[in-house]
Design a protein around this motif. Structure first.
Motif, PDB file in Angstrom:
ATOM      1  N   LYS A  27      43.946 -38.896 126.467  1.00  0.00           N
ATOM      2  CA  LYS A  27      44.932 -39.904 126.873  1.00  0.00           C
ATOM      3  C   LYS A  27      44.595 -41.261 126.256  1.00  0.00           C
ATOM      4  CE  LYS A  27      47.242 -41.978 130.849  1.00  0.00           C
ATOM      5  NZ  LYS A  27      47.245 -43.317 130.213  1.00  0.00           N
ATOM      6  N   GLN A  28      43.321 -41.579 126.250  1.00  0.00           N
ATOM      7  CA  GLN A  28      42.896 -42.862 125.672  1.00  0.00           C
ATOM      8  C   GLN A  28      43.231 -42.910 124.179  1.00  0.00           C
ATOM      9  OE1 GLN A  28      38.710 -43.676 126.091  1.00  0.00           O
ATOM     10  NE2 GLN A  28      38.949 -45.849 125.647  1.00  0.00           N
ATOM     11  N   ASP A  31      47.031 -43.321 123.775  1.00  0.00           N
ATOM     12  CA  ASP A  31      47.392 -44.713 124.073  1.00  0.00           C
ATOM     13  C   ASP A  31      47.030 -45.626 122.911  1.00  0.00           C
ATOM     14  OD1 ASP A  31      48.378 -43.978 126.530  1.00  0.00           O
ATOM     15  OD2 ASP A  31      46.581 -44.567 127.652  1.00  0.00           O
ATOM     16  N   LYS A  34      49.470 -44.970 120.013  1.00  0.00           N
ATOM     17  CA  LYS A  34      50.767 -45.545 120.389  1.00  0.00           C
ATOM     18  C   LYS A  34      50.767 -47.060 120.191  1.00  0.00           C
ATOM     19  CE  LYS A  34      53.786 -46.157 124.426  1.00  0.00           C
ATOM     20  NZ  LYS A  34      54.014 -45.778 125.856  1.00  0.00           N
ATOM     21  N   GLN A  35      49.711 -47.713 120.657  1.00  0.00           N
ATOM     22  CA  GLN A  35      49.620 -49.169 120.534  1.00  0.00           C
ATOM     23  C   GLN A  35      49.559 -49.593 119.069  1.00  0.00           C
ATOM     24  OE1 GLN A  35      46.168 -50.874 122.418  1.00  0.00           O
ATOM     25  NE2 GLN A  35      47.032 -52.922 122.482  1.00  0.00           N
TER      26      GLN A  35
END
Length: 242
Positions: A27-28, A31, A34-35
């Motif tokens: 998940k990290q 994220d 995505k960022q």
């Protein structure tokens, strides 16, 4: 027995903990990728996850469907085909689902021309200034006679806040949107009107599923026929896709 039970419990605890740690790391990473995309490319990422190809991530954005390496270093605009499944277009499979889900969201904000003896429903991204959109619209009775209901979604090609966009907002907000659309596609001036509307959302949705021109016809199964199609040819395309 107690010793074996303790070992089993310890192993289970370590396995669960390891799984939770891997999920958290994944998940990290998602994220972080995505960022990076949003900051580097100015795209809004609506969904990110595993792609059909190991080592790649599939990224749904407001500008379309893309892929990245799992570390976010490489960004790809591509079509993925599955050779083991008869050259199945995995990218189109994903886009098809996105179109069907998105169109369902807009079902109450389309401008509909319903066939009396409806057999099929197509959704058409349209622009009131588009010549071929007007040609399609002028044959609406022929489409309807073939049992094809046409539902229009707004796609002002000049973009948000352009004059065509403002005019399409006025059409969608008119007391009689169908009549207003008929007049607009006939070249008449559009009377200004305003209301809560989804014209911008429809335009953004179109971009997210690959629409880059009008008319863009979404068939009942979610596949697309780009460009104008005469009534009989559109019927054939629908039947072939069914």
């Amino acid at each position: 027995m107690k010793y074996r039970a303790l070992l089993l419990a310890a192993f289970t605890f370590l396995s669960v903990s390891s799984g939770m740690s891997m999920a958290a790391d994944n998940k990290q990473n998602l994220d972080s990728v995505k960022q990076k995309i949003q900051m580097s490319l100015g795209m809004q990422v609506t969904s990110i996850g595993d792609a059909p190809v190991p080592g790649l991530l599939q990224v749904q954005t407001d500008k379309g469907l893309f892929y990245t390496s799992d570390d976010g270093k490489y960004f790809l605009q591509a079509r993925i085909f599955n050779l083991d499944e008869g050259m199945r277009n995995e990218t189109e499979t994903t886009l098809t689902k996105m179109r069907i889900d998105g169109i369902e969201h807009f079902k109450d904000s389309v401008i509909e021309y319903k066939a009396d003896k409806e057999k099929y429903v197509v959704n058409v991204f349209t622009d009131i200034t588009c010549g071929y959109c007007r040609k399609l619209h002028n044959q609406m009775e022929e489409y309807n006679d073939l049992g094809i209901t046409v539902r229009y979604l707004a796609f002002p090609r000049a973009g948000i806040n352009s004059k065509p966009y403002q005019d399409m907002v006025s059409v969608w907000c008119a007391a009689n949107p169908q009549k207003a659309l008929d007049e607009a596609k006939g070249g008449e001036n559009v009377a200004k009107a305003s209301c809560s509307n989804q014209v911008a959302e429809q335009y953004n949705f179109g971009q997210s599923v690959g629409v880059n021109g009008t008319p863009n016809i979404v068939l009942p199964d979610g596949s697309v026929v780009p460009g104008y199609q005469p009534p009989e040819k559109l019927l054939q395309a629908i039947q072939h896709a069914s």
